[in-house]
Design a protein around this motif. Structure first.
Motif, PDB file in Angstrom:
ATOM      1  N   ALA A  33      -1.679  19.604  -8.769  1.00 40.49           N
ATOM      2  CA  ALA A  33      -1.892  18.046  -8.162  1.00 40.49           C
ATOM      3  C   ALA A  33      -0.796  17.151  -8.315  1.00 40.49           C
ATOM      4  N   VAL A  34      -0.421  16.312  -7.262  1.00 40.04           N
ATOM      5  CA  VAL A  34       0.581  15.342  -7.577  1.00 40.04           C
ATOM      6  C   VAL A  34       0.066  13.985  -7.330  1.00 40.04           C
ATOM      7  N   HIS A  35       0.400  13.045  -8.232  1.00 44.63           N
ATOM      8  CA  HIS A  35      -0.243  11.691  -8.203  1.00 44.63           C
ATOM      9  C   HIS A  35       1.074  10.810  -7.736  1.00 44.63           C
ATOM     10  N   PHE A  36       0.590   9.779  -6.635  1.00 45.50           N
ATOM     11  CA  PHE A  36       1.436   8.959  -6.213  1.00 45.50           C
ATOM     12  C   PHE A  36       1.058   7.610  -6.537  1.00 45.50           C
ATOM     13  N   GLU A  70       0.881  -1.347   0.024  1.00 43.35           N
ATOM     14  CA  GLU A  70      -0.011  -0.013   0.014  1.00 43.35           C
ATOM     15  C   GLU A  70       0.722   1.153  -0.252  1.00 43.35           C
ATOM     16  N   LEU A  71       0.344   2.318  -0.537  1.00 48.21           N
ATOM     17  CA  LEU A  71       1.038   3.589  -0.403  1.00 48.21           C
ATOM     18  C   LEU A  71       0.897   4.105   0.986  1.00 48.21           C
ATOM     19  N   ASP A  72       2.348   4.424   1.218  1.00 46.19           N
ATOM     20  CA  ASP A  72       2.482   4.949   2.765  1.00 46.19           C
ATOM     21  C   ASP A  72       1.848   6.443   2.750  1.00 46.19           C
ATOM     22  N   LEU A  73       0.538   6.689   2.933  1.00 42.92           N
ATOM     23  CA  LEU A  73       0.016   8.186   2.982  1.00 42.92           C
ATOM     24  C   LEU A  73       0.413   8.956   4.271  1.00 42.92           C
ATOM     25  N   GLY A 119      -3.592   4.221  -5.958  1.00 49.50           N
ATOM     26  CA  GLY A 119      -2.617   5.119  -5.184  1.00 49.50           C
ATOM     27  C   GLY A 119      -3.519   6.261  -4.809  1.00 49.50           C
ATOM     28  N   ALA A 120      -2.881   7.545  -4.957  1.00 48.83           N
ATOM     29  CA  ALA A 120      -3.550   8.710  -4.317  1.00 48.83           C
ATOM     30  C   ALA A 120      -3.085   9.843  -5.079  1.00 48.83           C
ATOM     31  N   THR A 121      -3.887  10.792  -5.250  1.00 48.77           N
ATOM     32  CA  THR A 121      -3.584  12.125  -5.959  1.00 48.77           C
ATOM     33  C   THR A 121      -3.895  13.146  -4.981  1.00 48.77           C
ATOM     34  N   VAL A 122      -2.763  14.009  -4.665  1.00 49.39           N
ATOM     35  CA  VAL A 122      -2.906  15.193  -3.670  1.00 49.39           C
ATOM     36  C   VAL A 122      -3.315  16.342  -4.583  1.00 49.39           C
ATOM     37  N   GLU A 123      -4.254  16.939  -4.534  1.00 53.46           N
ATOM     38  CA  GLU A 123      -4.729  18.172  -5.143  1.00 53.46           C
ATOM     39  C   GLU A 123      -4.565  19.517  -4.301  1.00 53.46           C
ATOM     40  N   LEU A 124      -4.063  20.507  -4.599  1.00 55.19           N
ATOM     41  CA  LEU A 124      -3.636  21.727  -3.862  1.00 55.19           C
ATOM     42  C   LEU A 124      -4.485  22.997  -4.247  1.00 55.19           C
ATOM     43  N   SER A 125      -5.208  23.577  -3.430  1.00 50.51           N
ATOM     44  CA  SER A 125      -5.639  24.751  -3.521  1.00 50.51           C
ATOM     45  C   SER A 125      -5.483  25.804  -2.362  1.00 50.51           C
TER      46      SER A 125
END
Length: 466
Positions: free
Chosen positions: A274-277, A142-145, A213-219
């Protein structure tokens, strides 16, 4: 004590090799000479022929912030009737019924107008709806968020000021939403992240087509930055977002497993970036910006802090070349880069096509940079200042977003590279009337300074004990 230095006028050249000294051409005179600056009248490189006075001492930012300070008395000025309402319109988050006029906001931020009095910043963290939930520990595959966010966005103090990514005034306007797919410790869905207490708040289901995985979206929450910087906030908001994207990307590299692809194209107002992992098993060689040659250790990312001034001592040419190379590669051709160097031979240098340093212009630029950077006198004595420039006056909103996001991203990587080479470094994000191209004799309005990184070989704590 005010700084009023003497800067000889110089003749500008874009060719490699020495630049001849001249007489009487001020750097900022927009076509009446191509020199680097005539500072004997207290204005220097940034004079633009009108109104830029001597460099003045200003209140210091807290350690770990972008450097910007108001000139003495600017917060004491009474706002004109309706001024706060106009500022509020420029600072509010973009909405379909009331979009931010970013072109106007940037033009005003670049003007000599001083910010008004401070206003309330509001909560340090966005109030996400719903109950908080801890981020579970990642299992195998798993992705280590939890580790990813702690190395990039999480605060290390109760106030929320100290984080791995710098922010102008330590105000940290960047908010993060997580779009979680499969093979993550959290169930798939959309979550709001609390960097102060480190939980997440479930906001809803994941969108169709969410990647594993996960995408971190920045606003951003503009009022946090506008509370102190007023109309100068929008460039700083975008730079802060670029720094946060770089912090996420570096955290992925430090963990050694995940490939991230930053989206910094400037096409969207929300999210800005946004940054995808990807999950661990599917890591491969993906398209991503050039990075420092070796992988950062987690402790390096957590220990990164902006050095408080003064930052004395000129970095070696080899280190300057390394920093310029890092910045040029990370900015993906969106910006030009140079460095203003102090002793023993004041000049502006840039990368030549063969990767060596070449002279862009001869002469002392740092006192004028201090005027342009909200009158921060300490910049005049910095060993060197790395400069990103471009983003012309006629740039549309997408280009403004893209160049500022890239500048923040690149300066963050350069900052880490500087620290790894033993330098003290501090980002400089607020610039007024900083038309570097015009100051060097090119057409006005084309090459504005977007971001900077002040550098020195002497750390302030060393100076106190020497």
């Amino acid at each position: 004590m005010e700084y009023v230095g003497e800067v000889g006028a110089v003749r500008y050249s874009r060719e490699a090799g020495p630049v001849e000294r001249g007489r009487g051409a001020g750097l900022g005179e927009h076509g009446r000479g191509a020199g680097l600056g005539e500072h004997g009248r207290g204005a220097g490189l940034g004079e633009h022929g009108r109104g830029a006075g001597p460099v003045k001492r200003s209140r210091e930012d807290a350690p770990g912030d972008h450097a910007r300070e108001a000139a003495p008395g600017d917060h004491a000025r009474e706002a004109a009737p309706g001024e706060h309402a106009h500022e509020a319109r420029l600072m509010e988050p973009a909405r379909e019924d009331r979009p931010v006029d970013l072109v106007t906001a940037l033009a005003r931020a670049r003007s000599p107008e001083n910010p008004g009095p401070d206003t309330p910043a509001g909560p340090a963290v966005r109030a996400w709806p719903g109950p908080p939930s801890p981020i579970p520990e990642a299992r195998a595959g798993e992705l280590d968020l939890r580790a990813l966010l702690r190395l990039s966005l999480a605060a290390s103090d109760d106030s929320g000021r100290l984080r791995p990514a710098p922010s102008a005034g330590a105000l940290h306007p960047v908010d993060a939403q997580l779009v979680v797919g499969t093979r993550c410790p959290l169930p798939p869905g959309r979550y709001g992240y609390d960097p102060l207490r480190h939980p997440v708040h479930r906001l809803g289901r994941e969108p169709d087509g969410a990647l594993p995985g996960a995408t971190v979206e920045l606003s951003v929450t503009p009022q946090r930055t506008a509370s102190h910087y007023g109309h100068r906030a929008w460039p700083l908001l975008l730079l802060d977002t670029g720094h946060a994207a770089a912090a996420l990307w570096l955290a992925a590299r430090a963990l050694g497993t995940y490939a991230s692809v930053p989206r910094l194209d400037g096409l969207a107002e929300d999210p800005l970036a946004a940054v995808h992992f990807a999950p661990p098993q599917r890591v491969g060689r993906v398209s991503q910006p050039e990075e420092p040659s070796d992988v950062p250790a987690p402790r390096e990312l957590l220990a990164r802090r902006s050095a408080p001034p003064p930052l004395g001592g000129t970095p070696s040419r080899d280190v300057l070349r390394t920093l310029l190379t890092t910045a040029v590669q990370a900015s993906a051709d969106e910006l030009a880069w140079c460095a203003a160097v102090g002793e023993p031979q004041p000049e502006l240098v840039e990368l030549a096509p063969d990767g060596t340093l070449r002279r862009l212009a001869a002469g002392e630029a740092r006192p004028t940079l201090a005027v342009w950077a909200a009158g921060q006198a300490w910049i005049a004595d910095a060993g060197a200042v790395l400069l990103a420039y471009g983003c012309p006056a006629d740039a549309d909103a997408a280009r403004i977003r893209r160049t500022h996001l890239r500048a923040g991203f690149a300066v963050h990587l350069a900052h880490l590279t500087a620290v790894r080479n033993g330098l003290a470094a501090r980002p400089v994000g607020s610039w007024q009337q900083a038309d570097l191209g015009a100051a060097l004799g090119a057409a006005p309005g084309r090459d504005w300074i977007v971001h900077g990184l002040a550098l020195g070989t002497t750390h302030p704590d060393e100076e106190k004990t020497s």
